[in-house]
Write a protein that holds these residues in place. Sequence first.
Motif, PDB file in Angstrom:
ATOM      1  N   THR A   9      76.444  23.116  23.639  1.00 54.59           N
ATOM      2  CA  THR A   9      77.884  23.055  23.405  1.00 54.59           C
ATOM      3  C   THR A   9      78.656  23.126  24.713  1.00 54.59           C
ATOM      4  OG1 THR A   9      77.650  24.079  21.243  1.00 54.59           O
ATOM      5  CG2 THR A   9      79.831  24.160  22.245  1.00 54.59           C
ATOM      6  N   ALA A  10      78.259  24.054  25.586  1.00 59.66           N
ATOM      7  CA  ALA A  10      78.962  24.215  26.862  1.00 59.66           C
ATOM      8  C   ALA A  10      78.836  22.972  27.725  1.00 59.66           C
ATOM      9  CB  ALA A  10      78.423  25.429  27.601  1.00 59.66           C
ATOM     10  N   VAL A  11      77.638  22.427  27.806  1.00 55.75           N
ATOM     11  CA  VAL A  11      77.434  21.209  28.592  1.00 55.75           C
ATOM     12  C   VAL A  11      78.257  20.066  28.008  1.00 55.75           C
ATOM     13  CG1 VAL A  11      75.749  19.482  29.272  1.00 55.75           C
ATOM     14  CG2 VAL A  11      75.160  21.900  29.439  1.00 55.75           C
ATOM     15  N   ALA A  12      78.312  20.003  26.674  1.00 54.89           N
ATOM     16  CA  ALA A  12      79.097  18.960  26.024  1.00 54.89           C
ATOM     17  C   ALA A  12      80.578  19.086  26.359  1.00 54.89           C
ATOM     18  CB  ALA A  12      78.894  19.012  24.512  1.00 54.89           C
ATOM     19  N   LEU A  13      81.072  20.335  26.466  1.00 58.97           N
ATOM     20  CA  LEU A  13      82.477  20.539  26.796  1.00 58.97           C
ATOM     21  C   LEU A  13      82.780  20.064  28.204  1.00 58.97           C
ATOM     22  CD1 LEU A  13      83.117  24.017  25.175  1.00 58.97           C
ATOM     23  CD2 LEU A  13      84.283  21.881  24.598  1.00 58.97           C
ATOM     24  N   VAL A  14      81.889  20.380  29.149  1.00 63.81           N
ATOM     25  CA  VAL A  14      82.094  19.896  30.510  1.00 63.81           C
ATOM     26  C   VAL A  14      82.051  18.373  30.532  1.00 63.81           C
ATOM     27  CG1 VAL A  14      81.175  19.876  32.858  1.00 63.81           C
ATOM     28  CG2 VAL A  14      81.182  21.999  31.541  1.00 63.81           C
ATOM     29  N   ALA A  15      81.121  17.803  29.778  1.00 59.70           N
ATOM     30  CA  ALA A  15      81.032  16.342  29.705  1.00 59.70           C
ATOM     31  C   ALA A  15      82.279  15.746  29.082  1.00 59.70           C
ATOM     32  CB  ALA A  15      79.797  15.938  28.899  1.00 59.70           C
ATOM     33  N   ALA A  16      82.808  16.419  28.052  1.00 59.78           N
ATOM     34  CA  ALA A  16      84.024  15.929  27.402  1.00 59.78           C
ATOM     35  C   ALA A  16      85.203  15.968  28.356  1.00 59.78           C
ATOM     36  CB  ALA A  16      84.326  16.766  26.161  1.00 59.78           C
ATOM     37  N   ALA A  17      85.266  17.042  29.158  1.00 58.55           N
ATOM     38  CA  ALA A  17      86.338  17.123  30.145  1.00 58.55           C
ATOM     39  C   ALA A  17      86.217  15.997  31.159  1.00 58.55           C
ATOM     40  CB  ALA A  17      86.309  18.474  30.852  1.00 58.55           C
ATOM     41  N   MET A  18      84.971  15.735  31.600  1.00 62.23           N
ATOM     42  CA  MET A  18      84.751  14.645  32.543  1.00 62.23           C
ATOM     43  C   MET A  18      85.174  13.305  31.942  1.00 62.23           C
ATOM     44  SD  MET A  18      81.087  15.587  34.252  1.00 62.23           S
ATOM     45  CE  MET A  18      80.835  17.098  35.191  1.00 62.23           C
ATOM     46  N   ASP A  64      80.530  17.675  39.340  1.00 67.32           N
ATOM     47  CA  ASP A  64      80.747  18.280  38.024  1.00 67.32           C
ATOM     48  C   ASP A  64      82.126  18.912  37.902  1.00 67.32           C
ATOM     49  OD1 ASP A  64      80.407  20.402  39.760  1.00 67.32           O
ATOM     50  OD2 ASP A  64      79.114  21.562  38.419  1.00 67.32           O
ATOM     51  N   VAL A  65      83.080  18.444  38.720  1.00 71.12           N
ATOM     52  CA  VAL A  65      84.416  19.049  38.727  1.00 71.12           C
ATOM     53  C   VAL A  65      85.486  17.969  38.562  1.00 71.12           C
ATOM     54  CG1 VAL A  65      86.030  20.532  40.001  1.00 71.12           C
ATOM     55  CG2 VAL A  65      83.578  20.898  40.221  1.00 71.12           C
ATOM     56  N   PHE A 194      80.214  24.759  39.171  1.00 66.28           N
ATOM     57  CA  PHE A 194      81.281  25.028  38.206  1.00 66.28           C
ATOM     58  C   PHE A 194      80.767  24.846  36.781  1.00 66.28           C
ATOM     59  CE2 PHE A 194      84.778  23.118  35.651  1.00 66.28           C
ATOM     60  CZ  PHE A 194      85.589  24.240  35.548  1.00 66.28           C
ATOM     61  N   ALA A 195      79.954  23.824  36.546  1.00 62.53           N
ATOM     62  CA  ALA A 195      79.419  23.574  35.203  1.00 62.53           C
ATOM     63  C   ALA A 195      78.624  24.774  34.693  1.00 62.53           C
ATOM     64  CB  ALA A 195      78.550  22.318  35.197  1.00 62.53           C
ATOM     65  N   ASN A 196      77.843  25.384  35.562  1.00 54.74           N
ATOM     66  CA  ASN A 196      77.058  26.546  35.139  1.00 54.74           C
ATOM     67  C   ASN A 196      77.937  27.772  34.881  1.00 54.74           C
ATOM     68  OD1 ASN A 196      74.553  25.302  35.080  1.00 54.74           O
ATOM     69  ND2 ASN A 196      74.123  25.732  37.230  1.00 54.74           N
ATOM     70  N   ALA A 197      79.048  27.883  35.606  1.00 54.07           N
ATOM     71  CA  ALA A 197      79.993  28.968  35.334  1.00 54.07           C
ATOM     72  C   ALA A 197      80.614  28.798  33.955  1.00 54.07           C
ATOM     73  CB  ALA A 197      81.079  29.005  36.409  1.00 54.07           C
ATOM     74  N   VAL A 198      80.976  27.568  33.617  1.00 52.25           N
ATOM     75  CA  VAL A 198      81.521  27.293  32.282  1.00 52.25           C
ATOM     76  C   VAL A 198      80.468  27.545  31.212  1.00 52.25           C
ATOM     77  CG1 VAL A 198      82.485  25.485  30.776  1.00 52.25           C
ATOM     78  CG2 VAL A 198      83.211  25.650  33.169  1.00 52.25           C
ATOM     79  N   LEU A 199      79.238  27.183  31.500  1.00 53.26           N
ATOM     80  CA  LEU A 199      78.139  27.406  30.564  1.00 53.26           C
ATOM     81  C   LEU A 199      78.003  28.899  30.243  1.00 53.26           C
ATOM     82  CD1 LEU A 199      75.629  26.158  29.122  1.00 53.26           C
ATOM     83  CD2 LEU A 199      74.358  26.609  31.200  1.00 53.26           C
ATOM     84  N   ALA A 200      78.098  29.744  31.249  1.00 51.80           N
ATOM     85  CA  ALA A 200      77.992  31.188  31.035  1.00 51.80           C
ATOM     86  C   ALA A 200      79.148  31.705  30.184  1.00 51.80           C
ATOM     87  CB  ALA A 200      77.960  31.914  32.375  1.00 51.80           C
ATOM     88  N   PHE A 201      80.338  31.206  30.445  1.00 54.89           N
ATOM     89  CA  PHE A 201      81.522  31.593  29.676  1.00 54.89           C
ATOM     90  C   PHE A 201      81.380  31.181  28.212  1.00 54.89           C
ATOM     91  CE2 PHE A 201      85.793  29.947  28.298  1.00 54.89           C
ATOM     92  CZ  PHE A 201      86.354  31.183  27.974  1.00 54.89           C
ATOM     93  N   VAL A 216      89.703  23.954  35.710  1.00 53.85           N
ATOM     94  CA  VAL A 216      89.717  24.734  34.474  1.00 53.85           C
ATOM     95  C   VAL A 216      90.668  24.123  33.454  1.00 53.85           C
ATOM     96  CG1 VAL A 216      88.923  26.918  35.446  1.00 53.85           C
ATOM     97  CG2 VAL A 216      91.358  26.379  35.501  1.00 53.85           C
ATOM     98  N   LEU A 217      91.705  23.439  33.921  1.00 57.19           N
ATOM     99  CA  LEU A 217      92.595  22.757  32.990  1.00 57.19           C
ATOM    100  C   LEU A 217      91.839  21.684  32.211  1.00 57.19           C
ATOM    101  CD1 LEU A 217      95.396  22.218  31.822  1.00 57.19           C
ATOM    102  CD2 LEU A 217      95.858  20.725  33.764  1.00 57.19           C
ATOM    103  N   GLY A 218      90.926  20.984  32.909  1.00 62.80           N
ATOM    104  CA  GLY A 218      90.150  19.957  32.223  1.00 62.80           C
ATOM    105  C   GLY A 218      89.350  20.512  31.060  1.00 62.80           C
TER     106      GLY A 218
END
Length: 305
Positions: A9-18, A64-65, A194-201, A216-218
């Motif tokens: 889910t977390a990886v998907a969110l970063v991908a969605a932001a990208m 990844d940002v 940054f992606a791994n920080a979001v993953l932890a969150f 983080v806005l993304g």
Amino acid sequence: MNRIAMAVTAVALVAAAMAAWSGAVPLATSGADAPSQAKPKAKLPPLPANIKTRGRWNIGVKCDVPPFGYINVKGQNAGFDVEIARWFARYAFGKASRVNFTCAPTPAREPLLTADRVDLVISTFTYTRDRDTRIDFSRAYYKAGGRLLVANNGPVQKLSDINGRTIATTSGSVYDTWMKNCFKEAKPLVFDSFANAVLAFRGGRADAVMWDDTAVLGIAVADGTTKLTSDNFLAGPYGIGIKQGNVALKRWVDSRLNLMKKRDTFIQILKNNVPPRLFAAFQDNVLRPKNNFGYNAVDPTTVCP
């Protein structure tokens, strides 16, 4: 939800932001050569001989940002910093494609330069006086600021809430240093990206993510269960990292950044990389003919609220 599912889910969110940021780039102009605009005036500092002989740049960027540096849906490097690198390729060689990209996560940026693996690092690189003792920086080209990404109903709702809480960020970042200096009771949880920080969150290992506003806005745009707090902190302009002592390369880079400022190139790069609904919030953050900014005289990581 098990840990594997949360990670997906977390990886998907970063991908969605990208993907969301990627959608802001006009396909007709992204990466296109523009020789009529790209030819610098005569008597600008020359390109260092080693890069001229090689015929292309080696440049470190984030991967990844979004919207600064990421891999888009076509598997290509994209983003604000990536476009600057391609403009440098136009100025140096007449073609935007004359650049090799290397992923430069926060802790790898200085080593990439000191080991001569890249010529430049254009990778959300906040200037600090401490970093300036080890590498050189170009003139500032973007004004960034820190923000907190939090859960809508989570335990952190403002900056003062981070004491006693686990806050994810990246190792070697200004935020890691600032928390340790100014929020002694906070518990920084640092990662290599940054992606791994979001993953932890997203996986419940951290109560918030502290990082640059645009990144983080993304995530907040892509995930309605999260938001940014109203706090703004650690204003820190970005510069381009250059190996210390390479005076000729710094002169070349600064002269082309000045040329881009004069021609108002940065505002077009911003339009290419920020969705229209968010553009107004960031238009004062870039160099423009009448918009100047530089580095802080005092290291921001030493100034506590």
